[in-house]
Design a protein around this motif. Structure first.
Motif, PDB file in Angstrom:
ATOM      1  N   PHE A 166      48.809  44.552  31.738  1.00  0.00           N
ATOM      2  CA  PHE A 166      48.826  45.905  31.176  1.00  0.00           C
ATOM      3  C   PHE A 166      48.218  45.892  29.766  1.00  0.00           C
ATOM      4  O   PHE A 166      48.672  46.591  28.860  1.00  0.00           O
ATOM      5  CB  PHE A 166      50.258  46.455  31.126  1.00  0.00           C
ATOM      6  N   ASN A 167      47.178  45.087  29.597  1.00  0.00           N
ATOM      7  CA  ASN A 167      46.573  44.894  28.281  1.00  0.00           C
ATOM      8  C   ASN A 167      45.051  44.956  28.388  1.00  0.00           C
ATOM      9  O   ASN A 167      44.377  43.919  28.466  1.00  0.00           O
ATOM     10  CB  ASN A 167      47.007  43.548  27.692  1.00  0.00           C
ATOM     11  N   PRO A 168      44.458  46.156  28.395  1.00  0.00           N
ATOM     12  CA  PRO A 168      43.004  46.281  28.535  1.00  0.00           C
ATOM     13  C   PRO A 168      42.213  45.559  27.454  1.00  0.00           C
ATOM     14  O   PRO A 168      41.131  45.028  27.728  1.00  0.00           O
ATOM     15  CB  PRO A 168      42.772  47.798  28.479  1.00  0.00           C
ATOM     16  N   GLU A 169      42.704  45.534  26.238  1.00  0.00           N
ATOM     17  CA  GLU A 169      41.967  44.864  25.164  1.00  0.00           C
ATOM     18  C   GLU A 169      41.835  43.369  25.424  1.00  0.00           C
ATOM     19  O   GLU A 169      40.793  42.764  25.155  1.00  0.00           O
ATOM     20  CB  GLU A 169      42.654  45.112  23.819  1.00  0.00           C
ATOM     21  N   LEU A 170      42.887  42.765  25.964  1.00  0.00           N
ATOM     22  CA  LEU A 170      42.822  41.346  26.313  1.00  0.00           C
ATOM     23  C   LEU A 170      41.820  41.124  27.441  1.00  0.00           C
ATOM     24  O   LEU A 170      41.036  40.160  27.419  1.00  0.00           O
ATOM     25  CB  LEU A 170      44.202  40.854  26.738  1.00  0.00           C
ATOM     26  N   ILE A 171      41.816  42.014  28.420  1.00  0.00           N
ATOM     27  CA  ILE A 171      40.893  41.888  29.544  1.00  0.00           C
ATOM     28  C   ILE A 171      39.451  42.090  29.081  1.00  0.00           C
ATOM     29  O   ILE A 171      38.526  41.457  29.602  1.00  0.00           O
ATOM     30  CB  ILE A 171      41.275  42.883  30.654  1.00  0.00           C
ATOM     31  N   LYS A 172      39.240  42.934  28.101  1.00  0.00           N
ATOM     32  CA  LYS A 172      37.900  43.107  27.542  1.00  0.00           C
ATOM     33  C   LYS A 172      37.418  41.803  26.899  1.00  0.00           C
ATOM     34  O   LYS A 172      36.251  41.400  27.070  1.00  0.00           O
ATOM     35  CB  LYS A 172      37.907  44.231  26.504  1.00  0.00           C
ATOM     36  N   LYS A 173      38.298  41.117  26.179  1.00  0.00           N
ATOM     37  CA  LYS A 173      37.941  39.817  25.597  1.00  0.00           C
ATOM     38  C   LYS A 173      37.587  38.809  26.699  1.00  0.00           C
ATOM     39  O   LYS A 173      36.632  38.045  26.581  1.00  0.00           O
ATOM     40  CB  LYS A 173      39.108  39.282  24.756  1.00  0.00           C
ATOM     41  N   MET A 174      38.395  38.813  27.750  1.00  0.00           N
ATOM     42  CA  MET A 174      38.126  37.922  28.872  1.00  0.00           C
ATOM     43  C   MET A 174      36.764  38.213  29.499  1.00  0.00           C
ATOM     44  O   MET A 174      35.985  37.295  29.793  1.00  0.00           O
ATOM     45  CB  MET A 174      39.232  38.077  29.916  1.00  0.00           C
ATOM     46  N   ALA A 175      36.477  39.504  29.703  1.00  0.00           N
ATOM     47  CA  ALA A 175      35.202  39.899  30.310  1.00  0.00           C
ATOM     48  C   ALA A 175      34.027  39.496  29.434  1.00  0.00           C
ATOM     49  O   ALA A 175      32.959  39.120  29.945  1.00  0.00           O
ATOM     50  CB  ALA A 175      35.189  41.405  30.550  1.00  0.00           C
ATOM     51  N   THR A 176      34.202  39.552  28.137  1.00  0.00           N
ATOM     52  CA  THR A 176      33.153  39.126  27.208  1.00  0.00           C
ATOM     53  C   THR A 176      32.829  37.645  27.402  1.00  0.00           C
ATOM     54  O   THR A 176      31.665  37.236  27.392  1.00  0.00           O
ATOM     55  CB  THR A 176      33.584  39.392  25.758  1.00  0.00           C
ATOM     56  N   VAL A 177      33.863  36.848  27.593  1.00  0.00           N
ATOM     57  CA  VAL A 177      33.675  35.411  27.833  1.00  0.00           C
ATOM     58  C   VAL A 177      32.975  35.165  29.165  1.00  0.00           C
ATOM     59  O   VAL A 177      32.044  34.353  29.265  1.00  0.00           O
ATOM     60  CB  VAL A 177      35.034  34.686  27.793  1.00  0.00           C
ATOM     61  N   ILE A 178      33.419  35.857  30.212  1.00  0.00           N
ATOM     62  CA  ILE A 178      32.798  35.690  31.533  1.00  0.00           C
ATOM     63  C   ILE A 178      31.320  36.050  31.469  1.00  0.00           C
ATOM     64  O   ILE A 178      30.462  35.349  32.024  1.00  0.00           O
ATOM     65  CB  ILE A 178      33.523  36.542  32.586  1.00  0.00           C
ATOM     66  N   ALA A 179      31.019  37.153  30.785  1.00  0.00           N
ATOM     67  CA  ALA A 179      29.626  37.584  30.649  1.00  0.00           C
ATOM     68  C   ALA A 179      28.793  36.538  29.920  1.00  0.00           C
ATOM     69  O   ALA A 179      27.671  36.212  30.335  1.00  0.00           O
ATOM     70  CB  ALA A 179      29.568  38.915  29.912  1.00  0.00           C
ATOM     71  N   GLU A 180      29.327  36.007  28.836  1.00  0.00           N
ATOM     72  CA  GLU A 180      28.583  35.006  28.065  1.00  0.00           C
ATOM     73  C   GLU A 180      28.299  33.771  28.913  1.00  0.00           C
ATOM     74  O   GLU A 180      27.164  33.261  28.932  1.00  0.00           O
ATOM     75  CB  GLU A 180      29.375  34.611  26.820  1.00  0.00           C
TER      76      GLU A 180
END
Length: 799
Positions: A166-180
């Motif tokens: 229930f933490n979109p900001e954390l998931i955004k950080k995760m997605a940034t890593v996956i993208a990189e």
């Protein structure tokens, strides 16, 4: 004479302008479409004017990518398969080039590490640019739902666990890593997020979703899109996000993957489509169609979904891609096309731009064009949408990546730490009778038991590449990392997930009796193996008559008719609990399972879903009190399959009890416990008609003795409405950290998007009336409630 002189002057001027343009182009020897200073739309138009029909069709055909390179030791180059594909099909896109798993037959030996992956994609780009007439770079799409599905990347919890944070900001950080990690290896498009509503837990792909609620899915989808795409596709660390699966894929009849969906237009708009709409608004540039049909129209040939809704109403600016073989499926599965050419025509005319398979379009589309079933204008439109991505990513200027950078930055220490944090925040404490947890680190003897206690592949879920064992921390390893050498840790597997032929329950009971506490790790598995057969789409093929059963009971293709713990797992659990020792049940799995007996008899239960590579450390952090769990269920846990569907936001009238059991789930959406307690007080609701908004505020206090997080959830229901609505609907949520004894005043604003419904006129409106607001810690645990009234015309309504 003056007229002739004027005519001659005009001709000279035109010729002069033409010669100037030609001279400028010949001087630099760069065609207009390769001139980075020209507008993208001009470059697309110029390139299209130079392309043959065959070259255009090749640009929107996407064959499987892993056969396109050849590896020998540390040397990697393009394969003869790629050369042939480029020569004969003018291939412009590839899918899953870097994917490795039993289906692709790519192992730690035959697959590519990050450095070699970068070299492979560079070789593919170099060959395409230098050995084709127009030198168009290849667009590479990769699977990225909980990490790039390639060897050596960071493995995060699967999406159902991500939803539990229930933490979109954390998931955004995760997605940034996956993208990189994807982009550094040469990928350009990341498949994810999966936005299907999981309203059918028997369905095999629940683990790939964020759960049953469209508001939670919407916020997670937005976070993934923003993390993937960033603000600059030319950054070298961002990828295009592909939304999956459009649409209503997650509630198939009987739980059969890809099966028919029975859903009305209003339900489609009110519940199933909002996550896609929100993610498109967030900027998503790619959408994947679903395998299923809706009201008799397959999604891959559904003009209403792909053109009317997605493009005209939502103003989507990207390209639509099929799921693997879904175009061919119009003939083979849905039986609405007589042949391949007709299937291709149905899809592209409906607005499906790119074919994931290489056979759905290709020759079939060329035949459809020759037969007059598809116009060149339609073809050009589809091709331009794919080319636009290539231009906007700067691939014509720089299609290459740096292998050394990939080697250094993929799966570095910061990314591993983030994987641990996402895993910790995803863990849900379902039960903690008599404060069994946290366990003391000074215990002398601990028994660790169960088929998922020390199995790396059972822990990381589907869509995961082969792993080096030292990269994955199992529960057993996590506990060993946590405790000193003075604590004796005894491990016994006890039984398999499904196999009943090789259990050692007696040995498990023996070590449990000698221990001060028991951690037993049960659940399910999406772990593919090299014995399993796969159909053309990559879904696993079930074999019910196998003598030696694999652990796999979840993951694409593994739909179920029950939700019971399989094999001898319940037998093992009962035997261990019977010893009378303090037992902590840890569940590692991809879908809700039957926990009725465990809920009544086991003192402490932790749900970790598939927690990824750092799952063992994260679970140990929770078990021994170094992290206070705050995950919440993103999907309801039923008591019986006979209750299904059992999602929390079913429409009125409220369900009545059955003869055998009540209608309530065992654990409801939004549920989760903590090692501390929280008090809610002083609710204030202020409706501002002039804005128009609803201001909500209240005080939240950590009234316990542990620092911790609470997931505050705001639900709404209207007293009356023009259409039947749910008895309650989540509108907003927030994960809040408070130190022991700390209090904060929280403020929320409900606006038009939170309040509108799809009314009886098939319009989005905010209706006047009385609304009940519920501030809750879960969907069935209201802590504060109040009402507000919306008068007629208070909200401006725009459709």
């Amino acid at each position: 004479m003056k007229k002739n002189i004027k005519t001659i002057f005009c001709l000279v001027s035109v010729i002069s302008i033409f010669n100037t343009k030609v001279f400028a182009q010949s001087k630099t020897n760069i065609p207009l479409y390769k001139n980075s200073k020209m507008p993208v739309e001009s470059r697309i138009k110029d390139l299209l004017s130079r392309m043959t029909v065959e070259e255009k069709v090749g640009q929107i055909s996407m064959p499987l990518g892993w056969p396109m390179y050849s590896k020998s030791g540390d040397n990697v180059e393009v394969s003869e398969t790629f050369k042939k594909s480029l020569r004969e099909e003018y291939t412009g896109m590839l899918w899953a080039t870097l994917r490795a798993d039993p289906w692709t037959k790519k192992t730690l030996v035959t697959g590519l590490n990050p450095e070699l992956a970068a070299k492979a994609t560079n070789a593919i780009q170099k060959y395409a640019v230098e050995n084709t007439r127009l030198g168009i770079p290849i667009l590479l799409s990769e699977e990225c739902p909980h990490g790039h599905m390639a060897i050596g990347t960071t493995v995060f919890p699967t999406s159902i666990g991500q939803g539990s944070t229930f933490n979109p900001e954390l998931i955004k950080k995760m997605a940034t890593v996956i993208a990189e990690e994807t982009r550094l290896q040469g990928g350009h498009v990341g498949y994810g997020p999966v936005l299907d509503l999981a309203r059918e837990p028997r369905w095999s792909r629940v683990e790939e979703t964020y759960g049953e609620d469209h508001v939670l899915n919407s916020r997670m989808g937005e976070a993934m899109v923003q993390g993937f795409q960033g603000n600059n596709l030319k950054s070298g660390v961002n990828v295009v996000a592909t939304l999956k699966h459009f649409a209503a894929y997650g509630a198939p009849e009987g739980g059969h993957n890809g099966g028919s969906i029975n859903v009305g237009l209003r339900s489609l708009n009110q519940f199933y489509l909002p996550p896609f709409k929100a993610s498109v608004k967030a900027g998503a540039l790619s959408v994947m169609t679903a395998y299923n049909s809706i009201d008799g129209i397959p999604c891959s040939s559904n003009e209403f979904l792909l053109n009317d809704l997605l493009r005209k109403e939502w103003n989507f600016k990207g390209f639509v891609v099929s799921d693997l073989n879904s175009i061919s499926g119009l003939k083979a599965n849905h039986h609405i096309a007589d042949n391949a050419a007709e299937a291709a025509a149905l899809s592209i005319n409906a607005g499906l731009d790119a074919d994931l398979s290489g056979i759905g379009y290709g020759k079939a589309l060329r035949d459809a064009i020759k037969a007059g079933k598809v116009s060149i204008k339609t073809l050009d439109t589809a091709v331009s949408r794919v080319l636009r991505i290539k231009f906007n990513m700067g691939l014509f200027e720089n299609p290459y990546v740096n292998p050394e950078t990939a080697k250094l930055k993929v799966r570095d220490t910061q990314k591993i730490a983030l994987a641990r944090q996402v895993a910790r925040e995803s863990i849900i404490l379902l039960k903690n009778q008599h404060q069994t947890l946290p366990l003391s680190k000074t215990l002398k003897n601990i028994a660790v038991i169960g088929p998922n206690a020390d199995n790396i592949y059972n822990q990381i879920g589907d869509y995961t590449a082969p792993q080096q064992e030292e990269n994955i921390v199992t529960v057993l390893k996590g506990i060993k990392n946590k405790l000193s050498a003075e604590t004796k840790i005894n491990y016994v597997k006890g039984c398999g997930i499904r196999d009943t032929s090789s259990g050692n329950i007696d040995e498990a009971v023996s070590i449990a009796k000698k221990s001060d506490a028991v951690v037993i790790v049960l659940g399910g598995s999406s772990a593919r193996d090299f014995k399993t057969e796969y159909i053309e789409t990559g879904a696993a093929k079930i074999k019910t008559a196998d003598k030696a059963l694999s652990d796999m009971e979840s993951g694409e293709g593994y739909d179920r008719s029950t939700l019971d713990l399989l094999g001898d797992q319940l037998k093992l659990l009962k035997a261990v609990v019977k010893t009378g020792k303090p037992v902590v049940l840890v569940l590692i799995k991809g879908r809700p399972l039957n926990l009725n007996w465990a809920s009544e008899n086991v003192p402490a239960i932790i749900d970790a879903w598939y927690p990824g590579q750092e799952g063992g450390n994260a679970i140990a952090d929770v078990i021994f009190g170094d992290y206070n769990p705050a995950g919440r269920l993103p999907i309801s846990v039923p008591k019986s399959v006979g209750q299904l569907p059992v999602y929390y936001n079913a429409r009125f009238p409220e369900k009545h009890d059955y003869l055998e059991i009540d209608a309530k789930p065992l654990y409801s959406f939004g549920y989760g416990l903590s090692y501390t307690t929280f008090d809610y007080q002083n609710l204030k609701i202020e409706y501002k008609a002039d804005k128009p908004i609803v201001n909500v505020s209240f005080d939240l206090k950590n009234s316990g003795s542990f620092d911790g997080e609470e997931v505050v959830q705001l639900y709404l229901k209207s007293k009356t409405s023009s259409v039947v609505l749910p008895s309650k609907q989540l509108k907003q949520f927030r994960r809040i950290f408070l130190k022991a004894g700390e209090q904060k005043t929280l403020n929320f604003i409900l606006n038009k998007d939170d309040l509108e419904i799809y009314n009886n006129k098939m319009k989005w409106v905010v209706e006047p009336g009385t609304y009940q607001l519920m501030v809750s810690s879960s969907s069935d645990n209201i802590r504060l409630e109040g009402q507000f009234v919306i008068n007629k015309n208070s909200f401006s309504v725009e459709n």
